[in-house]
Design a protein around this motif. Structure first.
Motif, PDB file in Angstrom:
ATOM      1  N   ARG A 139       0.832  -1.205   0.000  1.00  0.00           N
ATOM      2  CA  ARG A 139       0.000   0.000   0.000  1.00  0.00           C
ATOM      3  C   ARG A 139       0.867   1.257   0.000  1.00  0.00           C
ATOM      4  N   CYS A 141       3.863   1.496  -1.260  1.00  0.00           N
ATOM      5  CA  CYS A 141       4.430   1.571  -2.611  1.00  0.00           C
ATOM      6  C   CYS A 141       3.451   2.225  -3.575  1.00  0.00           C
ATOM      7  N   ASN A 142       2.171   1.839  -3.502  1.00  0.00           N
ATOM      8  CA  ASN A 142       1.155   2.399  -4.398  1.00  0.00           C
ATOM      9  C   ASN A 142       0.913   3.884  -4.113  1.00  0.00           C
ATOM     10  N   LYS A 143       0.921   4.269  -2.844  1.00  0.00           N
ATOM     11  CA  LYS A 143       0.731   5.680  -2.485  1.00  0.00           C
ATOM     12  C   LYS A 143       1.886   6.529  -3.005  1.00  0.00           C
ATOM     13  N   LYS A 145       3.762   5.873  -5.572  1.00  0.00           N
ATOM     14  CA  LYS A 145       3.645   5.956  -7.033  1.00  0.00           C
ATOM     15  C   LYS A 145       2.697   7.081  -7.440  1.00  0.00           C
ATOM     16  N   LEU A 146       1.619   7.233  -6.681  1.00  0.00           N
ATOM     17  CA  LEU A 146       0.625   8.262  -6.992  1.00  0.00           C
ATOM     18  C   LEU A 146       1.199   9.668  -6.901  1.00  0.00           C
ATOM     19  N   ILE A 147       2.234   9.851  -6.082  1.00  0.00           N
ATOM     20  CA  ILE A 147       2.847  11.177  -5.958  1.00  0.00           C
ATOM     21  C   ILE A 147       4.174  11.242  -6.713  1.00  0.00           C
ATOM     22  N   GLY A 148       4.376  10.253  -7.593  1.00  0.00           N
ATOM     23  CA  GLY A 148       5.535  10.290  -8.489  1.00  0.00           C
ATOM     24  C   GLY A 148       6.834   9.795  -7.908  1.00  0.00           C
ATOM     25  N   GLU A 150       9.089   6.666  -7.333  1.00  0.00           N
ATOM     26  CA  GLU A 150       9.336   5.280  -7.690  1.00  0.00           C
ATOM     27  C   GLU A 150      10.819   4.969  -7.537  1.00  0.00           C
ATOM     28  N   TYR A 190      11.601  10.762  -1.129  1.00  0.00           N
ATOM     29  CA  TYR A 190      10.488  11.320  -0.356  1.00  0.00           C
ATOM     30  C   TYR A 190      10.933  12.554   0.429  1.00  0.00           C
ATOM     31  N   ALA A 202       3.062  10.502   3.267  1.00  0.00           N
ATOM     32  CA  ALA A 202       2.791   9.078   3.064  1.00  0.00           C
ATOM     33  C   ALA A 202       3.670   8.199   3.950  1.00  0.00           C
TER      34      ALA A 202
END
Length: 215
Positions: A139, A141-143, A145-148, A150, A190, A202
């Motif tokens: 979860r 990791c997916n959050k 990704k949503l804010i760019g 990776e 981050y 996040a």
């Protein structure tokens, strides 16, 4: 308007004035009821009642420059509350997470999953630990990704396993190493992104910062 109370009537009148400034200011006399039913009145919005309920009662008077609102105690109270809110937010400014690493693992025969112990260290020397399931890392990791955010190619997030259950010891050991490399890589990005946008949180949410970090 006979079924409305006086304050609602005043609000409705104010709404009419706001939408017809130029027309009303050019008049010598105003017959409000007549004006409301005339083609000159442009208040035709079906949601006018919603607008009325949002209007606040203030001292208003007309001038050649338009509508002028006098300051009142409510305004002062609102400004004071807003200032106190901003001060509180400044006091609760998030401290940078300097490191997050998985130190150990555990399994329970009564559970179908394993857990990883992550150790968190902040820039102000605050430390704590949390137990996390692999699904929680997913979860996060997916959050990110949503804010760019990776990982670089050498620190990719571990893939799902179709051969072993998530509490398999060998699988967990392998995932521990890969997750540590992944976390190290994305945490650096981050923190860098937070230098430009301190609303990002996040990772702070992931480690339960607001529960564990001392004030």
């Amino acid at each position: 308007l006979f079924q409305f109370d006086f304050s609602v009537f005043i609000k409705f009148a104010f709404l009419i004035f706001e939408n017809n400034k130029a027309e009303i200011l050019s008049m010598d006399d105003i017959d409000l009821p007549q004006f409301c039913i005339s083609s000159k009145c442009t208040v035709t919005d079906k949601n006018w009642m919603l607008k009325i309920t949002k209007l606040k009662m203030k001292s208003v008077y007309l001038s050649k420059e338009g509508f002028i609102h006098e300051n009142d105690d409510d305004d002062d109270d609102e400004k004071k509350e807003e200032k106190e809110k901003q001060t509180g937010e400044e006091k609760r400014k998030l401290v940078e997470l300097s490191s997050i690493r998985i130190s150990s693992m555990r399994t329970d025969p009564n559970k179908s999953y394993g857990e990883y112990c992550i150790e968190i260290a902040c820039e102000d020397s605050t430390n704590w630990s949390e137990w996390k399931r692999f699904s929680e890392f997913e979860r996060l990791c997916n959050k990110l990704k949503l804010i760019g955010i990776e990982p670089e190619s050498h620190a990719m997030f571990p893939s799902k396993s179709w051969l072993y259950k998530s509490n398999n010891e060998s699988l967990m050991k392998s995932r521990k190493n890969i997750l540590n490399e992944y976390i190290k890589n994305v945490l650096k990005q981050y923190n860098k992104n937070r230098d430009n946008d301190d609303t990002l949180q996040a990772f702070h949410d992931f480690v339960n910062y607001f529960i564990n970090h001392r004030m």
